[in-house]
Design an enzyme around this catalytic site. Structure first.
Site: not given
Ligand code: PEP
Length: 250
Positions: A9, A11, A95, A97, A167, A173, A213
């Site tokens: 991904n 992003k 996701h 985000e 996730e 991240g 991660s």
């Protein structure tokens, strides 16, 4: 047998020329994997440029999000038909985000997932708890509720094309990955919910990726877990050497 799916991904990273360079480097090193599936999800602006490079190659093309409507006055939105038109076969939905910055709730995720399926895209549906939720002992109930909401009205037959990505938000991240045991426990809990919803046969076939991660130095231990069927990779998918090492997990 579940074929692990290793997905990058990207992003909001990579210009068109950077995306082309990265795809070329990945193609140079990916080999001809038969026991795993590899996917990249570049930003929308790079999809059309990398698609011809991936034609007939062992790396698939996915998008990072989709709107549920097919066409119309939805400024800034991209439809599943448009993604199919340029060769995408997968799309990420839900996701964290998107949930955090764009207000996607379970109902929106569910609409996107249905629209993706209806137009021939395989959705990768992300679920995961925040740190406060984990600390409060709510991780499993949060994830179970996201699974119920996101998969509402999905049929057992449609589940053949659905991938779940667990996730934990606190691991995305941050370099702070879930331990293989903790990740396995949540994956097993997710599979139990899938069994309740769709029966044993379906739940034993659905792929559940881990994301958060994932790096070259932790991927082998994570992928060794019985219910972890691949990885959704953010930061480490932006560097060819790192993503290739993840793809070639042992
Ligand atoms: C992600 O964005 O899906 C992700 C898992 O990111 P990272 O690998 O950087 O934690």
């Amino acid at each position: 047998m579940r074929v692990p799916l290793l997905a990058g991904n990207w992003k909001m990273h990579k210009t068109v020329s950077e995306a082309v360079d990265l795809v070329k480097a990945l193609l140079d090193g990916v080999g001809a994997p038969t026991d795993r599936e590899v996917l990249v999800c570049p930003p929308y602006t790079a999809l059309l440029a990398v698609q011809p490079l991936l034609e007939g190659k062992p790396i698939g093309l996915g998008a990072q999000d989709v709107f549920h409507e097919v066409q119309g006055a939805y400024t800034g939105a991209i439809s599943p038909v448009m993604l199919r038109d340029i060769g995408c076969t997968y799309v990420i939905v839900g996701h964290s985000e998107r949930r955090q910055y764009f207000g996607d709730d379970d109902a929106a995720v569910n609409r996107k997932l249905h629209s993706a399926l209806a137009h021939g895209l395989r959705p990768i549906m992300c679920v995961g708890e925040s740190k406060p939720q984990r600390d409060a002992g709510e991780a499993e109930s949060v994830v179970v509720s996201q699974i119920h909401g996101g998969l509402a009205e999905v049929t057992a037959a449609q589940m053949n094309d659905v991938v779940i990505a667990y996730e934990p938000i606190w691991a995305i991240g941050t370099g702070d990955t879930a331990t293989p045991d903790d990740a396995q426990a949540m994956h097993a809990a997710i599979r139990n919910v899938l069994t309740e919803l769709f029966g044993d046969t379906v739940s034993s076939q659905v792929r559940i990726q881990y994301g958060g991660s994932v790096k070259p130095d932790n991927v082998d231990d994570l992928m060794a877990q019985p219910d972890i069927d691949g990885a959704l990779v953010g930061g480490a998918s932006l560097k060819a050497e790192q993503f290739l090492r993840i793809v070639h997990f042992q």
